[in-house]
Scaffold this motif. Structure first.
Motif, PDB file in Angstrom:
ATOM      1  N   GLN A  23     -22.243  -0.489  41.576  1.00 29.23           N
ATOM      2  CA  GLN A  23     -22.462   0.419  40.443  1.00 29.23           C
ATOM      3  C   GLN A  23     -22.341   1.854  40.921  1.00 29.23           C
ATOM      4  O   GLN A  23     -23.220   2.367  41.593  1.00 29.23           O
ATOM      5  CB  GLN A  23     -23.834   0.180  39.833  1.00 29.23           C
ATOM      6  N   THR A  24     -21.246   2.489  40.567  1.00 35.09           N
ATOM      7  CA  THR A  24     -20.990   3.857  41.000  1.00 35.09           C
ATOM      8  C   THR A  24     -20.507   4.670  39.812  1.00 35.09           C
ATOM      9  O   THR A  24     -19.688   4.213  39.034  1.00 35.09           O
ATOM     10  CB  THR A  24     -19.917   3.885  42.104  1.00 35.09           C
ATOM     11  N   ASP A  25     -21.029   5.875  39.686  1.00 38.21           N
ATOM     12  CA  ASP A  25     -20.572   6.816  38.658  1.00 38.21           C
ATOM     13  C   ASP A  25     -19.927   8.005  39.339  1.00 38.21           C
ATOM     14  O   ASP A  25     -20.430   8.499  40.352  1.00 38.21           O
ATOM     15  CB  ASP A  25     -21.750   7.307  37.806  1.00 38.21           C
ATOM     16  N   PHE A  26     -18.829   8.474  38.770  1.00 32.20           N
ATOM     17  CA  PHE A  26     -18.147   9.683  39.231  1.00 32.20           C
ATOM     18  C   PHE A  26     -18.213  10.713  38.118  1.00 32.20           C
ATOM     19  O   PHE A  26     -18.267  10.361  36.939  1.00 32.20           O
ATOM     20  CB  PHE A  26     -16.681   9.401  39.572  1.00 32.20           C
ATOM     21  N   GLY A  27     -18.181  11.996  38.502  1.00 31.57           N
ATOM     22  CA  GLY A  27     -18.224  13.016  37.484  1.00 31.57           C
ATOM     23  C   GLY A  27     -17.909  14.395  38.022  1.00 31.57           C
ATOM     24  O   GLY A  27     -17.567  14.576  39.193  1.00 31.57           O
ATOM     25  N   ILE A  28     -18.040  15.348  37.115  1.00 28.45           N
ATOM     26  CA  ILE A  28     -17.842  16.758  37.440  1.00 28.45           C
ATOM     27  C   ILE A  28     -19.114  17.512  37.097  1.00 28.45           C
ATOM     28  O   ILE A  28     -19.910  17.065  36.261  1.00 28.45           O
ATOM     29  CB  ILE A  28     -16.633  17.360  36.689  1.00 28.45           C
ATOM     30  N   LYS A  29     -19.308  18.631  37.767  1.00 28.55           N
ATOM     31  CA  LYS A  29     -20.476  19.463  37.476  1.00 28.55           C
ATOM     32  C   LYS A  29     -20.142  20.919  37.729  1.00 28.55           C
ATOM     33  O   LYS A  29     -19.195  21.235  38.442  1.00 28.55           O
ATOM     34  CB  LYS A  29     -21.704  19.029  38.263  1.00 28.55           C
ATOM     35  N   GLY A  30     -20.934  21.771  37.128  1.00 29.68           N
ATOM     36  CA  GLY A  30     -20.732  23.197  37.320  1.00 29.68           C
ATOM     37  C   GLY A  30     -21.874  23.984  36.734  1.00 29.68           C
ATOM     38  O   GLY A  30     -22.719  23.447  36.019  1.00 29.68           O
ATOM     39  N   GLY A  31     -21.892  25.273  37.052  1.00 28.23           N
ATOM     40  CA  GLY A  31     -22.950  26.126  36.531  1.00 28.23           C
ATOM     41  C   GLY A  31     -22.985  27.461  37.238  1.00 28.23           C
ATOM     42  O   GLY A  31     -21.988  27.917  37.799  1.00 28.23           O
ATOM     43  N   ILE A  32     -24.151  28.063  37.201  1.00 24.16           N
ATOM     44  CA  ILE A  32     -24.347  29.376  37.830  1.00 24.16           C
ATOM     45  C   ILE A  32     -25.344  29.241  38.977  1.00 24.16           C
ATOM     46  O   ILE A  32     -26.133  28.305  39.016  1.00 24.16           O
ATOM     47  CB  ILE A  32     -24.837  30.435  36.820  1.00 24.16           C
ATOM     48  N   ASN A  33     -25.260  30.174  39.898  1.00 27.55           N
ATOM     49  CA  ASN A  33     -26.233  30.197  40.987  1.00 27.55           C
ATOM     50  C   ASN A  33     -26.701  31.626  41.232  1.00 27.55           C
ATOM     51  O   ASN A  33     -25.987  32.586  40.986  1.00 27.55           O
ATOM     52  CB  ASN A  33     -25.673  29.563  42.264  1.00 27.55           C
ATOM     53  N   LYS A  34     -27.913  31.707  41.687  1.00 30.35           N
ATOM     54  CA  LYS A  34     -28.522  32.977  42.071  1.00 30.35           C
ATOM     55  C   LYS A  34     -28.860  32.850  43.546  1.00 30.35           C
ATOM     56  O   LYS A  34     -29.615  31.965  43.939  1.00 30.35           O
ATOM     57  CB  LYS A  34     -29.782  33.215  41.249  1.00 30.35           C
ATOM     58  N   THR A  35     -28.271  33.701  44.364  1.00 31.50           N
ATOM     59  CA  THR A  35     -28.464  33.629  45.810  1.00 31.50           C
ATOM     60  C   THR A  35     -29.260  34.832  46.270  1.00 31.50           C
ATOM     61  O   THR A  35     -29.001  35.962  45.847  1.00 31.50           O
ATOM     62  CB  THR A  35     -27.101  33.565  46.522  1.00 31.50           C
ATOM     63  N   PHE A  36     -30.212  34.584  47.147  1.00 29.62           N
ATOM     64  CA  PHE A  36     -31.121  35.618  47.628  1.00 29.62           C
ATOM     65  C   PHE A  36     -30.836  35.893  49.100  1.00 29.62           C
ATOM     66  O   PHE A  36     -30.974  35.017  49.938  1.00 29.62           O
ATOM     67  CB  PHE A  36     -32.571  35.181  47.448  1.00 29.62           C
ATOM     68  N   PHE A  37     -30.440  37.119  49.384  1.00 32.68           N
ATOM     69  CA  PHE A  37     -30.149  37.547  50.746  1.00 32.68           C
ATOM     70  C   PHE A  37     -31.310  38.383  51.248  1.00 32.68           C
ATOM     71  O   PHE A  37     -31.773  39.286  50.561  1.00 32.68           O
ATOM     72  CB  PHE A  37     -28.884  38.417  50.788  1.00 32.68           C
ATOM     73  N   THR A  52     -25.441  36.916  41.693  1.00 29.22           N
ATOM     74  CA  THR A  52     -25.179  35.806  40.782  1.00 29.22           C
ATOM     75  C   THR A  52     -23.753  35.343  40.968  1.00 29.22           C
ATOM     76  O   THR A  52     -22.838  36.155  41.075  1.00 29.22           O
ATOM     77  CB  THR A  52     -25.416  36.231  39.322  1.00 29.22           C
ATOM     78  N   GLY A  53     -23.563  34.033  40.999  1.00 33.84           N
ATOM     79  CA  GLY A  53     -22.236  33.460  41.181  1.00 33.84           C
ATOM     80  C   GLY A  53     -22.051  32.221  40.324  1.00 33.84           C
ATOM     81  O   GLY A  53     -22.782  31.987  39.366  1.00 33.84           O
ATOM     82  N   TYR A  54     -21.080  31.409  40.698  1.00 33.27           N
ATOM     83  CA  TYR A  54     -20.748  30.200  39.945  1.00 33.27           C
ATOM     84  C   TYR A  54     -20.472  29.065  40.929  1.00 33.27           C
ATOM     85  O   TYR A  54     -20.271  29.281  42.117  1.00 33.27           O
ATOM     86  CB  TYR A  54     -19.502  30.442  39.083  1.00 33.27           C
ATOM     87  N   TYR A  55     -20.474  27.849  40.415  1.00 35.30           N
ATOM     88  CA  TYR A  55     -20.097  26.697  41.228  1.00 35.30           C
ATOM     89  C   TYR A  55     -19.481  25.630  40.337  1.00 35.30           C
ATOM     90  O   TYR A  55     -19.723  25.581  39.136  1.00 35.30           O
ATOM     91  CB  TYR A  55     -21.287  26.134  42.019  1.00 35.30           C
ATOM     92  N   GLY A  56     -18.682  24.790  40.933  1.00 36.21           N
ATOM     93  CA  GLY A  56     -18.074  23.682  40.217  1.00 36.21           C
ATOM     94  C   GLY A  56     -17.543  22.672  41.212  1.00 36.21           C
ATOM     95  O   GLY A  56     -17.203  23.017  42.340  1.00 36.21           O
ATOM     96  N   GLY A  57     -17.505  21.423  40.797  1.00 39.77           N
ATOM     97  CA  GLY A  57     -16.990  20.404  41.692  1.00 39.77           C
ATOM     98  C   GLY A  57     -17.146  19.007  41.152  1.00 39.77           C
ATOM     99  O   GLY A  57     -17.277  18.796  39.951  1.00 39.77           O
ATOM    100  N   ILE A  58     -17.155  18.050  42.079  1.00 38.03           N
ATOM    101  CA  ILE A  58     -17.214  16.638  41.735  1.00 38.03           C
ATOM    102  C   ILE A  58     -18.437  15.996  42.380  1.00 38.03           C
ATOM    103  O   ILE A  58     -19.000  16.541  43.333  1.00 38.03           O
ATOM    104  CB  ILE A  58     -15.937  15.901  42.206  1.00 38.03           C
ATOM    105  N   PHE A  59     -18.826  14.827  41.827  1.00 40.11           N
ATOM    106  CA  PHE A  59     -19.924  14.078  42.428  1.00 40.11           C
ATOM    107  C   PHE A  59     -19.661  12.585  42.291  1.00 40.11           C
ATOM    108  O   PHE A  59     -18.883  12.146  41.449  1.00 40.11           O
ATOM    109  CB  PHE A  59     -21.278  14.455  41.808  1.00 40.11           C
ATOM    110  N   ALA A  60     -20.332  11.825  43.146  1.00 39.49           N
ATOM    111  CA  ALA A  60     -20.353  10.370  43.070  1.00 39.49           C
ATOM    112  C   ALA A  60     -21.809   9.941  43.204  1.00 39.49           C
ATOM    113  O   ALA A  60     -22.527  10.415  44.073  1.00 39.49           O
ATOM    114  CB  ALA A  60     -19.513   9.748  44.169  1.00 39.49           C
ATOM    115  N   ASP A  61     -22.226   9.061  42.297  1.00 37.71           N
ATOM    116  CA  ASP A  61     -23.603   8.600  42.249  1.00 37.71           C
ATOM    117  C   ASP A  61     -23.596   7.089  42.500  1.00 37.71           C
ATOM    118  O   ASP A  61     -23.088   6.325  41.683  1.00 37.71           O
ATOM    119  CB  ASP A  61     -24.199   8.938  40.881  1.00 37.71           C
ATOM    120  N   PHE A  62     -24.141   6.658  43.640  1.00 38.69           N
ATOM    121  CA  PHE A  62     -24.120   5.257  44.061  1.00 38.69           C
ATOM    122  C   PHE A  62     -25.486   4.624  43.849  1.00 38.69           C
ATOM    123  O   PHE A  62     -26.484   5.120  44.389  1.00 38.69           O
ATOM    124  CB  PHE A  62     -23.755   5.146  45.550  1.00 38.69           C
TER     125      PHE A  62
END
Length: 160
Positions: A23-37, A52-62
Motif C-alpha cells: 500500500q503506497t501513495d504518491f503525490g505532490i505538495k507545496g507551500g510557503i516557508n519562513k526561514t529564520f537566520f 519567506t520562500g516557497y517549496y514544492g515537490g513529490i512524496f511517497a507514503d508507504f
C-alpha cells in the motif's frame, strides 16, 4: 547533467520502494516557508532575521503497519537567491482520525556558485487529512549549523 543523474537515481529509488510495499501513495505538495537566520550584528549582539520562500515537490507514503507509515519526500526550496533540495524521511504516526505526526531527519543539498553543501536537519511535522487525497501540513525544521537555518513550512499535499 550531474543533477539529471541524481534525479534519475531518486526516481529509481521511489520506484523500487513502491514495489516493496503493498500500500503506497504518491503525490505532490507545496507551500510557503519562513526561514529564520541567526546573524551577528557586531556590537549589538545576535538577532534573528527571517525570509519567506516557497517549496514544492513529490512524496511517497508507504504503509508499514496499523497507524505507522514511512513518508519520503523530495522538495525544491526557494528562498530569494538561496535554493536547495530537501529530502525528509519521516516516520508518520496517526495520533487521531485524519491527524498525523511526522518525525525524522532531512537531507539537504544546498546550491551555491562555488560548491554544494550537504547538511542534515531534524524535522517535526503535523498533517491533517481534509479528504482522502488532500492534506494540509506544517513542519518545523531544526538546523544544526549556520548554513542550515531553522524554518517553518505550511502547505498542502495532493495524492495522485
Amino acid at each position: 547533467m550531474k543533477y539529471q543523474f541524481q534525479v534519475f537515481i531518486i526516481v529509481l529509488l521511489f520506484g523500487g520502494l513502491y514495489k516493496s510495499f503493498a500500500q503506497t501513495d504518491f503525490g505532490i505538495k507545496g507551500g510557503i516557508n519562513k526561514t529564520f537566520f541567526k546573524t551577528d550584528s557586531g556590537v549589538f549582539g545576535d538577532f534573528s532575521s527571517a525570509e519567506t520562500g516557497y517549496y514544492g515537490g513529490i512524496f511517497a507514503d508507504f504503509y508499514l503497519e496499523d497507524n505507522f507509515n514511512l513518508q519520503v519526500e523530495l522538495l525544491y526550496i526557494g528562498l530569494n537567491d538561496f535554493k536547495f533540495l530537501n529530502a525528509p524521511i519521516y516516520l508518520k504516526y496517526q495520533i487521531a482520525y485524519n491527524f498525523n505526526i511526522l518525525v525524522g531527519p532531512s537531507l539537504n543539498y544546498f546550491f551555491d556558485f562555488f560548491n554544494a553543501k550537504l547538511k542534515v536537519r531534524a524535522d517535526l511535522g503535523l498533517a491533517f487529512n481534509l479528504t482522502s487525497d488532500v492534506d494540509i501540513h506544517m513542519k518545523y525544521v531544526i538546523g544544526f549549523q549556520e548554513i542550515s537555518p531553522n524554518g517553518v513550512f505550511l502547505g498542502m499535499g495532493l495524492k495522485l
